[in-house]
Design an enzyme around this catalytic site. Structure first.
Site, PDB file in Angstrom:
ATOM      1  N   ASP A   9       0.794  -1.302   0.123  1.00 45.52           N
ATOM      2  CA  ASP A   9      -0.131  -0.188  -0.019  1.00 45.52           C
ATOM      3  C   ASP A   9       0.929   1.415   0.012  1.00 45.52           C
ATOM      4  O   ASP A   9       1.970   1.162   0.334  1.00 45.52           O
ATOM      5  CB  ASP A   9      -0.739  -0.279   1.118  1.00 45.52           C
ATOM      6  CG  ASP A   9      -1.701   1.183   1.545  1.00 45.52           C
ATOM      7  OD1 ASP A   9      -2.467   1.841   0.620  1.00 45.52           O
ATOM      8  OD2 ASP A   9      -1.699   1.860   2.829  1.00 45.52           O
ATOM      9  N   ILE A  10       0.538   2.375  -0.168  1.00 48.82           N
ATOM     10  CA  ILE A  10       1.162   3.768  -0.234  1.00 48.82           C
ATOM     11  C   ILE A  10       0.831   4.256   0.880  1.00 48.82           C
ATOM     12  O   ILE A  10       1.874   4.337   1.780  1.00 48.82           O
ATOM     13  CB  ILE A  10       0.696   4.709  -1.666  1.00 48.82           C
ATOM     14  CG1 ILE A  10       1.260   3.884  -3.010  1.00 48.82           C
ATOM     15  CG2 ILE A  10       1.489   6.019  -1.595  1.00 48.82           C
ATOM     16  CD1 ILE A  10       0.900   4.808  -4.205  1.00 48.82           C
ATOM     17  N   ASP A  11      -0.042   5.212   0.994  1.00 52.82           N
ATOM     18  CA  ASP A  11      -0.381   6.066   2.167  1.00 52.82           C
ATOM     19  C   ASP A  11      -0.550   5.457   3.645  1.00 52.82           C
ATOM     20  O   ASP A  11      -1.161   4.452   3.907  1.00 52.82           O
ATOM     21  CB  ASP A  11      -1.486   6.833   1.746  1.00 52.82           C
ATOM     22  CG  ASP A  11      -1.587   7.623   0.951  1.00 52.82           C
ATOM     23  OD1 ASP A  11      -0.745   8.674   0.871  1.00 52.82           O
ATOM     24  OD2 ASP A  11      -2.053   7.345  -0.370  1.00 52.82           O
ATOM     25  N   LYS A 187      -9.350  -4.167  -3.044  1.00 43.52           N
ATOM     26  CA  LYS A 187      -7.797  -4.539  -3.469  1.00 43.52           C
ATOM     27  C   LYS A 187      -7.680  -5.903  -3.822  1.00 43.52           C
ATOM     28  O   LYS A 187      -7.045  -6.239  -4.645  1.00 43.52           O
ATOM     29  CB  LYS A 187      -7.075  -3.746  -2.297  1.00 43.52           C
ATOM     30  CG  LYS A 187      -6.895  -2.362  -2.277  1.00 43.52           C
ATOM     31  CD  LYS A 187      -5.878  -1.988  -1.554  1.00 43.52           C
ATOM     32  CE  LYS A 187      -5.677  -0.699  -1.358  1.00 43.52           C
ATOM     33  NZ  LYS A 187      -4.384  -0.237  -0.584  1.00 43.52           N
ATOM     34  N   ASP A 210      -2.202  -0.366   6.112  1.00 48.71           N
ATOM     35  CA  ASP A 210      -2.581   0.278   7.291  1.00 48.71           C
ATOM     36  C   ASP A 210      -3.864   0.360   7.101  1.00 48.71           C
ATOM     37  O   ASP A 210      -4.523   0.833   8.358  1.00 48.71           O
ATOM     38  CB  ASP A 210      -1.632   1.266   7.561  1.00 48.71           C
ATOM     39  CG  ASP A 210      -2.354   2.493   6.605  1.00 48.71           C
ATOM     40  OD1 ASP A 210      -2.264   3.625   7.141  1.00 48.71           O
ATOM     41  OD2 ASP A 210      -1.968   2.345   5.296  1.00 48.71           O
TER      42      ASP A 210
END
Length: 260
Positions: A9-11, A187, A210
């Protein structure tokens, strides 16, 4: 387990909120690549919100819009736009309740009210700034995701009247914006398409996340790792908990698992 792919994941995972990807995280990603481990990004972001991260990490296979859009080696392999009748229903509701909507298409995004304080709040820390949506924007473009800008307690009106959509708050601490996606899209759906293309089984995959939008992904893979800052529900869906993004939790988790 001999894992063949690491999904990130990114953020809040590789990117600490309001910061940049650390050298330690970028180095960990490079170490995976040096070992011929496939690295994939799976994000709630649109492609045009992810360009700088993709360039920094050198990843070429991605899942965007919480699973509604997938790329493999730079080529589109899957997309699932929201049907127009569903968009019409949520658009009419948002007009009745006077809540702004952001429409996210494949190449651009537009918002129904630029001056609304919740919209200003949503984009205030971002380098990209929204433009006003023409009245026909959602009809003329494929829309893969929406942002609904309203108070948490006001979501219930939409959930009850548009059951085809799923509403997930950006954060549990006062955010007045939520991601809006098709209820049957997340996802895990987009990643399943991508893993099929890669020829990798879900139990051969490891994923870090997260947010609430990471729960299905963490449950899908053989090793789901929740960041230390994740909410309780996310940690319960994972096999392991690592440190926060601010503490280079991806690198720490990969080291604990013996992958770098």
């Amino acid at each position: 387990m001999n894992y063949k792919v690491v999904i990130l994941d990114i953020d809040g995972t590789i990117l600490p909120h309001g910061k940049t990807v650390s050298h330690a995280t970028k180095d960990a990603i490079q170490q995976l690549k040096d070992k011929n481990m496939k690295v994939v990004i799976a994000t709630g972001r649109a492609p045009y919100f992810s360009d700088s991260i993709i360039q920094e990490t050198g990843v070429d296979s991605m899942v965007f819009f919480n699973g509604a859009y997938a790329y493999h080696e730079g080529k589109e392999i899957y997309k699932n736009a929201i049907e127009k009748n569903i968009l019409k229903n949520v658009h009419l509701l948002s007009h009745d309740y006077q809540h702004p909507l952001t429409f996210l298409g494949g190449t651009s995004f537009k918002v129904t009210d630029l001056s609304h304080p919740f919209v200003i709040e949503a984009f205030r820390h971002d380098p990209w700034k929204p433009e006003l949506a023409p009245s026909q924007f959602w009809l003329e473009h494929d829309i893969y995701q929406l942002f609904l800008h309203c108070e948490l307690e006001e979501e219930i009106h939409y959930q009850a009247k548009v059951p085809e959509l799923d509403f997930r708050r950006w954060s549990s601490t006062g955010s007045r914006t939520c991601d809006v996606n098709l209820s049957n899209s997340n996802k895990a759906v987009g990643l399943t398409k991508l893993l099929e293309r890669l020829g990798i089984a879900p139990d051969e995959a490891l994923a870090f996340g997260d947010g609430l939008n990471d729960i299905e992904m963490l449950s899908l893979v053989g090793m789901g790792v929740a960041m230390g800052s994740a909410r309780k529900e996310v940690k319960e869906a994972a096999n392991m908990v690592t440190l926060s993004a601010e503490e280079d939790g991806v690198r720490y988790g990969l080291e604990r698992l013996g992958l770098i």
